[in-house]
Design a protein around this motif. Sequence first.
Motif, mmCIF file in Angstrom:
data_model
loop_
_atom_site.group_PDB
_atom_site.id
_atom_site.type_symbol
_atom_site.label_atom_id
_atom_site.label_comp_id
_atom_site.label_asym_id
_atom_site.label_seq_id
_atom_site.Cartn_x
_atom_site.Cartn_y
_atom_site.Cartn_z
ATOM 1 N N ASP A 30 0.842 -1.376 -0.071
ATOM 2 C CA ASP A 30 0.179 0.137 0.074
ATOM 3 C C ASP A 30 0.997 1.316 0.107
ATOM 4 O O ASP A 30 0.446 2.371 -0.818
ATOM 5 N N ALA A 31 1.857 1.500 0.857
ATOM 6 C CA ALA A 31 2.819 2.494 1.081
ATOM 7 C C ALA A 31 3.549 2.611 -0.576
ATOM 8 O O ALA A 31 3.743 3.722 -0.719
ATOM 9 N N LEU A 32 3.945 1.653 -0.914
ATOM 10 C CA LEU A 32 4.607 1.643 -2.270
ATOM 11 C C LEU A 32 3.591 2.114 -3.479
ATOM 12 O O LEU A 32 4.091 2.942 -4.279
ATOM 13 N N ARG A 33 2.720 1.758 -3.404
ATOM 14 C CA ARG A 33 1.448 2.419 -4.394
ATOM 15 C C ARG A 33 1.094 3.766 -4.227
ATOM 16 O O ARG A 33 1.157 4.611 -5.320
ATOM 17 N N GLU A 34 1.173 4.172 -2.931
ATOM 18 C CA GLU A 34 1.056 5.671 -2.390
ATOM 19 C C GLU A 34 2.060 6.485 -3.046
ATOM 20 O O GLU A 34 1.865 7.467 -3.782
ATOM 21 N N ALA A 35 3.335 6.017 -2.814
ATOM 22 C CA ALA A 35 4.161 6.821 -3.197
ATOM 23 C C ALA A 35 4.443 7.006 -4.796
ATOM 24 O O ALA A 35 4.804 7.903 -5.474
ATOM 25 N N SER A 36 4.063 5.724 -5.328
ATOM 26 C CA SER A 36 4.056 5.786 -6.802
ATOM 27 C C SER A 36 2.819 6.837 -7.166
ATOM 28 O O SER A 36 3.081 7.596 -8.525
ATOM 29 N N VAL A 40 6.699 10.151 -5.913
ATOM 30 C CA VAL A 40 7.726 10.083 -5.378
ATOM 31 C C VAL A 40 8.480 8.962 -5.916
ATOM 32 O O VAL A 40 9.809 9.011 -5.770
ATOM 33 N N LEU A 41 7.862 7.859 -6.192
ATOM 34 C CA LEU A 41 8.652 6.626 -6.636
ATOM 35 C C LEU A 41 8.146 6.339 -8.098
ATOM 36 O O LEU A 41 6.922 6.286 -8.263
ATOM 37 N N ALA A 42 9.180 5.951 -9.180
ATOM 38 C CA ALA A 42 8.556 5.516 -10.531
ATOM 39 C C ALA A 42 8.528 4.219 -10.378
ATOM 40 O O ALA A 42 9.430 3.362 -10.503
ATOM 41 N N VAL A 43 7.216 3.692 -10.082
ATOM 42 C CA VAL A 43 6.789 2.330 -10.009
ATOM 43 C C VAL A 43 5.671 1.928 -11.170
ATOM 44 O O VAL A 43 4.808 2.488 -11.158
ATOM 45 N N SER A 44 5.996 0.672 -11.877
ATOM 46 C CA SER A 44 5.079 0.198 -12.933
ATOM 47 C C SER A 44 3.973 -0.524 -12.212
ATOM 48 O O SER A 44 2.624 -0.772 -12.748
ATOM 49 N N ASP A 45 4.498 -1.424 -11.302
ATOM 50 C CA ASP A 45 3.545 -2.523 -10.776
ATOM 51 C C ASP A 45 4.056 -2.918 -9.275
ATOM 52 O O ASP A 45 5.452 -2.855 -8.928
ATOM 53 N N VAL A 46 3.051 -3.188 -8.433
ATOM 54 C CA VAL A 46 3.364 -3.534 -7.229
ATOM 55 C C VAL A 46 2.527 -5.029 -6.834
ATOM 56 O O VAL A 46 1.069 -4.615 -6.868
ATOM 57 N N VAL A 47 3.184 -6.000 -6.573
ATOM 58 C CA VAL A 47 2.305 -7.156 -6.535
ATOM 59 C C VAL A 47 2.418 -7.760 -4.997
ATOM 60 O O VAL A 47 3.783 -8.274 -4.791
ATOM 61 N N ALA A 48 1.671 -7.839 -4.258
ATOM 62 C CA ALA A 48 1.681 -8.197 -2.706
ATOM 63 C C ALA A 48 1.285 -9.975 -2.718
ATOM 64 O O ALA A 48 0.133 -10.275 -3.491
ATOM 65 N N CYS A 49 2.007 -10.565 -2.440
ATOM 66 C CA CYS A 49 2.012 -12.236 -2.315
ATOM 67 C C CYS A 49 1.535 -12.593 -0.563
ATOM 68 O O CYS A 49 1.675 -11.373 0.185
ATOM 69 N N ALA A 50 1.868 -13.565 -0.260
ATOM 70 C CA ALA A 50 1.647 -13.968 1.240
ATOM 71 C C ALA A 50 2.508 -13.568 2.029
ATOM 72 O O ALA A 50 2.280 -12.940 3.132
#
Length: 228
Positions: A30-36, A40-50
Amino acid sequence: MRERPAGDDGLLLDFRSHDRPSWMAARVADALREASDLGVLAVSDVVACAETVLVEAPPGTGLNELGVRRVVHDLLAHRGVDDDAADEVRSAVLIPVTYDGVDLASAAALADCSVDRLIEAHTHVTWTVQFIGFAPGFGYLVPEDGSDPSHTELLGRIGRRDESRSAVPAGSVAVGAGYAAVYPRASPGGWQLLGVTDTVLWDSSATPPAVLSAGVRVRFCRAEEVIG
């Protein structure tokens, strides 16, 4: 937290050493998606697993690993205490269920309890999406930390079926091996079917198409409780 390279533009964050790995993975995602979203951060995808989070930058750009570490550090330093309190009030997706599944009686027998007791346990646990897999929108749900152990122990007695079915109807609500799930569309499956819901968990025309994602809380209830 351990870091593992995932190609030239990706990084896998591993939280298996954390005392609450699934909780931590969901919060970091969630924090990485918010930063994107904030640029703040150049991110194309964030995939959370277990227990892990895969972070990817646009192909060929290279991931700002220092920026990722800063986001994680900020989460741990400034939001860790607040998140515990926030979990207490964070709303859950409510899924009404008609408990008439073909495996309801046999699942209760496996749990060594009555059908009503099984339904009580299933509806009184707050579930958390540990990860998404198997099919689009299919969330693997585990009991939230702090759930009544009398309910979780009972549900944990129910294993998967000895033989999988070639077709399970969409909307089927199921349990197996300590997990709960809702089949978002018709597919093969080997879990114990407790009932069915009209809630649509996957719609390819919607944004986002999936109702569930890692970290989302879920509560089940009897369908008749929300009618009228």
